[in-house]
Design an enzyme around this catalytic site. Sequence first.
Site, short mmCIF file in Angstrom:
data_model
loop_
_atom_site.label_atom_id
_atom_site.label_comp_id
_atom_site.label_asym_id
_atom_site.label_seq_id
_atom_site.Cartn_x
_atom_site.Cartn_y
_atom_site.Cartn_z
N ASP A 1 -5.16 8.60 -43.63
CA ASP A 1 -6.23 7.92 -43.26
C ASP A 1 -5.74 6.54 -42.88
OD1 ASP A 1 -8.55 6.79 -42.72
OD2 ASP A 1 -9.60 7.57 -44.68
C1 NOJ Z 1 -10.84 5.08 -42.39
C2 NOJ Z 1 -12.21 6.19 -42.65
O1 NOJ Z 1 -11.86 6.33 -44.06
C3 NOJ Z 1 -11.88 7.38 -41.80
O2 NOJ Z 1 -12.76 8.29 -42.16
C4 NOJ Z 1 -11.83 7.05 -40.39
O3 NOJ Z 1 -11.85 8.12 -39.68
C5 NOJ Z 1 -10.62 6.09 -40.22
N1 NOJ Z 1 -10.77 4.66 -40.81
C6 NOJ Z 1 -10.33 5.65 -38.52
O4 NOJ Z 1 -11.46 4.74 -38.20
#
Ligand code: NOJ
Length: 757
Positions: free
Chosen positions: A294
């Site tokens: 993530d």
């Molecule tokens: C953080 C989030 O937890 C995730 O779900 C998302 O895809 C990413 N940021 C990218 O924006």
Amino acid sequence: MNLDRRTVLSGIIASAIASGLPFRALAAAEVARVDDLIKRMTIEEKAGQMTCLADSFRPFNPPNPQVGIQDEKRLSDEIRKGRVGCLFNGIGVAGARKAQELAVNGSRLGIPLLFAGDVIHGLKTIFPVPLGEASSFDPGLAQRTARAMAIEATAAGLHLTFAPMADVARDQRWGRVVEGAGEDVTLTSLLTAARIRGFQGRDLRKDDSLLACPKHFAAYGAVAGGLEYGNVDISDETLRETHLPPFSAGFSAGALTTMAAFNEINGVPATADRTLLTDILRGEMGFHGFVFSDYTADEELIAHGFAEDERDAARLAVLAGVDMSMQSGLYIRYLPDLVKSGAVPMGTVDVAVRRILYVKMAMGLFDNPWRSLDENAEKSRIETSGHRALAREAGARSIVLLQNDGVLPLDAGRKQKIALIGPFGEDKTNLYGPWAFYGDPGKGIDVASGLREAMGDAELLSVMPGCGIQDAIDGGIEVAVKAAKDADIVILAVGEAQDMSGEAQSRTTIEIPPAQQALADAVAAVKKPTVVLLRHGRALAIHGGVANANAVLATWFLGSEAGNAIADVLFGKVDPSGKLPVSFPWESGQEPFFYDRKSTGRPVLARGSTEYKARYATTDNSARYPFGHGLSYTQFALDRLQLSDPALRWDESVTITARLTNKGKRRGSETVQLYIRDRVASRTRPIREFKKMERVTLEPGESRAVRFTLARADLEFVGAGNRRLAEPGVFDIWVGQSSEDGLHGQITLYAAELPQG
Ligand code: NOJ
């Protein structure tokens, strides 16, 4: 585990064969091409393929903290040097072509970039938030909206969406409840698979196929206290029984990527958990694609107190099984030296690169790096009338009628005066929800516009906020009360702003903000027939003037066509048929609350004493509106429960039928649900488990038999040694209209021969 080339390859082939759809096995020439590339790549180019950075070529509207490279020039240099393999969260064909040109014709090896983005419930046409759409209990609908999203996203220069969220949300205080399919493992599994099929389509190489990335692996929805980015302390069995199955369903549906979760599990951050990301994900679950971190989650291993510094964080993440690092840049900065020093074997890096290149190959990027980068498609495939119509249909199907004393449906022909009161009446900034940042809020249909259109006579509608979302307005309540007095019907549009759910929006209470509650209570005192439209990204605990209204509807964040969808239901053009994917408790303090809880040794029994029982001293530990609940404008009744056989032999199945009758005066649809309870097991089982559903549409007076099949596999749970098993014995079954009602029967699972006589 052997992570060599053959394992990765045979995995891809096996998955292709097993799923049949939507991707094919790679041809020998394609495999040879990847082999050849890996031989020629420097360690820096390999680390580059394993790096995903925010896209600064295209308008970037960040849903994340701004860190790392933010300008086009620096990013261009990185692409030319082969130091980046994936860009994310930019849209627009022109910018993407510019970036792809640099990668394909400007870098030494010409490996195409992958363009990813968070298309969670729509690009420009915004569909209901995933939790709202889950209320349809309809995988077919979820697949159709996902397909429409894919058609738009790929027309805007994207190849992959970081969706669907496959996390089972066990606590409504957690803000990300809004992004998933609710509290139940089976419903989440069905909808996750459907969304992936919709995103990816039948052929990954097609220009409109959008790769899916079920996330967040794993147990993000089990964070303690619903606290975002928090800790998970969980048994191996619950992890496998509740939180992993939606991912398995997603992989079986053909997902080739996943994303490691931010949270830690039992003391180890998921991003550094080799047992989770390698032994379980690949060994037990047979996943053969690649794993994203993530956003900066590898770097966050330092703050977790798990890694010493950035270099250590990169080492831990790659050894655990994170193939692609998102945004931190740690891989490109540290992998070359980590490999040189022997801290990370080159073999580990090669496997990760191979997985990434296989996925790029499988989606046809090597043959055609310009796929999904077509200006004509960008002009013609986005926000079409067909997509808007689908958004309206999905919006209406996502609405749940929680209670209704007969005030609904409204009759436009009666020319009643309606007072639309509350901060969401004419509001356009809270129609879409927290995960739709590419959409233009100005293009959404607000509630007032939808009502005016349906009423025909705009003069009959008066609209006033009465208060802000969080704050009172001077004199607002007085004006609202007067309008209520002058009206025949009051519609109260109250609830949460869209930034009250979503990422980093955990809350300690899940209630209507006090300013709105005061408004609702004052308006309720007027005692006009009142309909409450809730706007929300989670289950709510409702009280007073909101809860006591004549009708209450869950309307979530419904997207582009919200106002029309709401009007369609209020005026009975569409019969409400949504069912709750999350239980609404009486009080916030009951959270975490879900229908499939355990009995305890001292359950509160119907009509029994509540002394010394498993309940809060202040609140009954039941739901105000349970999982699966949702009314229609007509009345349905179930009877004639029949079992083909009360004995279920080990390798056979039983058929369960019940008769559903439309006893009302209107056509309507009901989703009949099948629940089970394993009476006695070697690990205690929930008081109910949702297993199957069937949607039936009936004319007034019409009846139909609803049929379910149950086999041993439906009765399994995760027992000792993390094995899925079913144990012989008695099972309760219910065929009902929610998780708290139903016709009751029993079956007995027999291990071997049936007893004589
Ligand atoms: C953080 C989030 O937890 C995730 O779900 C998302 O895809 C990413 N940021 C990218 O924006």
